[in-house]
Design a protein around this motif. Structure first.
Motif, PDB file in Angstrom:
ATOM      1  N   ALA A  35      27.302  24.760 -52.243  1.00 48.94           N
ATOM      2  CA  ALA A  35      26.066  25.547 -52.178  1.00 48.94           C
ATOM      3  C   ALA A  35      26.080  26.600 -53.612  1.00 48.94           C
ATOM      4  CB  ALA A  35      25.976  26.632 -50.980  1.00 48.94           C
ATOM      5  N   TRP A  36      27.308  26.734 -53.985  1.00 53.43           N
ATOM      6  CA  TRP A  36      27.492  28.026 -54.821  1.00 53.43           C
ATOM      7  C   TRP A  36      27.508  27.517 -56.548  1.00 53.43           C
ATOM      8  CZ3 TRP A  36      26.844  31.869 -52.019  1.00 53.43           C
ATOM      9  CH2 TRP A  36      27.131  31.620 -50.570  1.00 53.43           C
ATOM     10  N   PHE A  37      27.110  25.995 -56.696  1.00 52.53           N
ATOM     11  CA  PHE A  37      27.043  25.925 -58.092  1.00 52.53           C
ATOM     12  C   PHE A  37      25.814  25.320 -58.675  1.00 52.53           C
ATOM     13  CE2 PHE A  37      31.454  25.039 -56.137  1.00 52.53           C
ATOM     14  CZ  PHE A  37      32.046  26.013 -56.818  1.00 52.53           C
ATOM     15  N   GLY A  38      24.753  26.053 -58.545  1.00 52.42           N
ATOM     16  CA  GLY A  38      23.591  25.666 -59.096  1.00 52.42           C
ATOM     17  C   GLY A  38      22.865  24.311 -58.970  1.00 52.42           C
ATOM     18  N   TYR A  39      22.614  23.409 -59.648  1.00 51.77           N
ATOM     19  CA  TYR A  39      21.825  22.127 -58.830  1.00 51.77           C
ATOM     20  C   TYR A  39      22.932  21.254 -58.063  1.00 51.77           C
ATOM     21  CZ  TYR A  39      17.930  22.835 -61.473  1.00 51.77           C
ATOM     22  OH  TYR A  39      16.653  23.347 -61.970  1.00 51.77           O
ATOM     23  N   ILE A  42      21.668  20.452 -54.408  1.00 51.61           N
ATOM     24  CA  ILE A  42      20.877  19.486 -53.745  1.00 51.61           C
ATOM     25  C   ILE A  42      21.900  18.508 -53.242  1.00 51.61           C
ATOM     26  CG2 ILE A  42      19.320  17.647 -54.830  1.00 51.61           C
ATOM     27  CD1 ILE A  42      18.780  19.164 -57.041  1.00 51.61           C
ATOM     28  N   PHE A  45      22.771  19.882 -49.944  1.00 51.00           N
ATOM     29  CA  PHE A  45      21.576  20.017 -48.953  1.00 51.00           C
ATOM     30  C   PHE A  45      21.646  18.727 -48.190  1.00 51.00           C
ATOM     31  CE2 PHE A  45      17.110  19.394 -47.833  1.00 51.00           C
ATOM     32  CZ  PHE A  45      16.947  20.436 -47.198  1.00 51.00           C
ATOM     33  N   SER A  80      19.689  25.494 -48.991  1.00 53.35           N
ATOM     34  CA  SER A  80      18.128  25.975 -49.316  1.00 53.35           C
ATOM     35  C   SER A  80      18.115  27.062 -50.178  1.00 53.35           C
ATOM     36  CB  SER A  80      17.432  26.068 -48.136  1.00 53.35           C
ATOM     37  OG  SER A  80      17.454  24.901 -47.264  1.00 53.35           O
ATOM     38  N   ILE A  81      18.370  28.152 -49.789  1.00 53.92           N
ATOM     39  CA  ILE A  81      18.358  29.463 -50.585  1.00 53.92           C
ATOM     40  C   ILE A  81      18.866  29.285 -52.001  1.00 53.92           C
ATOM     41  CG2 ILE A  81      19.312  31.932 -50.800  1.00 53.92           C
ATOM     42  CD1 ILE A  81      19.596  31.996 -47.752  1.00 53.92           C
ATOM     43  N   CYS A  82      20.065  28.615 -52.114  1.00 52.73           N
ATOM     44  CA  CYS A  82      20.548  28.512 -53.516  1.00 52.73           C
ATOM     45  C   CYS A  82      19.730  27.822 -54.346  1.00 52.73           C
ATOM     46  CB  CYS A  82      21.909  28.065 -53.396  1.00 52.73           C
ATOM     47  SG  CYS A  82      23.047  29.268 -52.758  1.00 52.73           S
ATOM     48  N   PHE A  83      19.344  26.614 -53.630  1.00 48.19           N
ATOM     49  CA  PHE A  83      18.462  25.350 -54.630  1.00 48.19           C
ATOM     50  C   PHE A  83      17.235  26.043 -54.787  1.00 48.19           C
ATOM     51  CE2 PHE A  83      15.215  22.035 -54.225  1.00 48.19           C
ATOM     52  CZ  PHE A  83      15.495  21.577 -55.393  1.00 48.19           C
ATOM     53  N   SER A  85      16.332  29.354 -55.236  1.00 41.29           N
ATOM     54  CA  SER A  85      16.561  30.277 -56.154  1.00 41.29           C
ATOM     55  C   SER A  85      16.877  29.878 -57.525  1.00 41.29           C
ATOM     56  CB  SER A  85      17.736  31.274 -55.866  1.00 41.29           C
ATOM     57  OG  SER A  85      17.365  31.678 -54.472  1.00 41.29           O
ATOM     58  N   VAL A  87      15.677  26.733 -58.569  1.00 41.54           N
ATOM     59  CA  VAL A  87      14.601  26.161 -58.873  1.00 41.54           C
ATOM     60  C   VAL A  87      13.710  27.136 -59.768  1.00 41.54           C
ATOM     61  CG1 VAL A  87      12.442  25.228 -58.213  1.00 41.54           C
ATOM     62  CG2 VAL A  87      14.426  24.079 -57.731  1.00 41.54           C
TER      63      VAL A  87
END
Lengths: 100, 227
Positions: A35-39, A42, A45, A80-83, A85, A87
């Motif tokens: 979850a913590w490394f940007g893309y 995905i 998820f 979801s939050i990280c993705f 954000s 995006v």
């Protein structure tokens, strides 16, 4: 009486169902890490969704499922939050670049 | 290490979903707490996938052009940064719930009726996220440049709709579809954001609203014809 207890199937020792519960836990933990490394969110998820579905299958088969199921759901929420954000950050940078 | 920014938009979308989950814990409930929660989890997954796919479908020409002109990784980033379409998310979410009903042996109409207030509150709180992100805004209504507050209107309407559905005993899903479609059809006339598809007189969302209303009318009439 707890209404959920009526829905609990008889406990089983089916190795396939136990494998699914274990896979659910593993995928849930992987999704939490991604979850913590940007893309990578995905991929996290997708892992979390598969983990949740496997957790549900294990629950219906009557094997312990809660650890994997909960990890996967937390994974869905975090990713979801990280993705989203991630995006939006790209979108905001793109808009700013277009304005100037 | 690269810092990770958390935007208010994503936090409010998740908050809306969480409030929807809390509402689904109310009693009496026709489905178990686990099934309600699992349905809402899968609804979120389906909504994200559906919202993004619908956005890509509406902007398909721009997406193809982007992949033809830019490098694959850069094009993918641009395409992913586009956004979500609410009706696409709604369709994806409902499809996911119907799938869960099939796998977990639930009655689809009972499940959808029970979860309808959760849908309404999720949209209502999610729209506040749109307001903070600066998307889905209204058209300019005064010379000072003031815009019509479409996000706030939709948010207030959806929260009121949630309360109304909670007070109802049956047909909540049909009522949700009916009232939201009518409201959305009207509010679309006040929208001012250009990055939306349109066809002939109406926007894509207005055509979908009309399709939903026609489908509702057809299903309301259909049972009377049966012997």
């Amino acid at each position: 009486m707890n209404e959920d207890s009526t829905m609990t199937p008889t406990p089983t020792t089916d190795p396939k169902a136990q494998g699914k519960a274990t896979a659910s836990l593993v995928l849930g933990i992987i999704s939490l890490a991604l979850a913590w490394f940007g893309y990578s969110a995905i991929a996290g998820f997708v892992c979390a969704v598969i983990g949740t579905v496997l957790g549900n299958t294990a629950k219906r088969a009557g094997v312990p499922y809660k650890a994997g199921f909960v990890c996967s759901i937390v994974g869905i929420v975090l990713n979801s939050i990280c993705f989203v954000s991630c995006v939006l950050c790209v979108a905001a940078i793109g808009t700013a670049a277009a304005l100037y | 290490m690269k810092s990770l920014a958390i935007t208010p938009y994503s936090l409010l979308i998740i908050s809306g979903w969480l409030v929807g989950v809390l509402i689904s814990l109310r009693k009496p409930r026709p489905i178990s707490r686990y099934d309600g929660f699992y349905c809402l989890v899968m609804m979120m997954v389906g909504a994200m996938a559906g919202g993004k796919l619908f956005y890509l479908a509406i902007n398909i020409k721009a997406v193809i052009a982007e992949f033809q002109t830019a490098e694959f990784a850069a094009a993918l980033k641009t395409v992913l940064s586009g956004g979500f379409v609410l009706y696409g998310g709604f369709a994806g979410g409902i499809a996911a719930i119907l799938l869960v009903c099939r796998t977990n042996s639930l009655d689809p109409s009972v499940t959808l009726d029970f979860l309808s207030p959760s849908f309404a509150i999720s949209i209502g709180i999610g729209r506040i996220g749109c307001l903070l992100a600066g998307c889905c805004y209204g058209r300019i209504i005064s010379e000072t440049g003031m815009r019509f507050p479409t996000q706030i209107c939709e948010s207030i309407f959806c929260i009121m709709l949630c309360v109304f559905l909670l007070l109802r005993k049956r047909n909540q899903f049909r009522l949700f579809l009916l009232l939201y479609s009518v409201f959305r059809f009207i509010i679309e006339f006040f929208r001012g954001d250009s990055q939306r598809g349109s066809l002939w007189l109406f926007s894509t969302s207005q055509w979908i609203s009309l399709a939903i209303l026609i489908a509702l009318a057809a299903t309301a009439i259909a049972p009377r014809k049966r012997p």
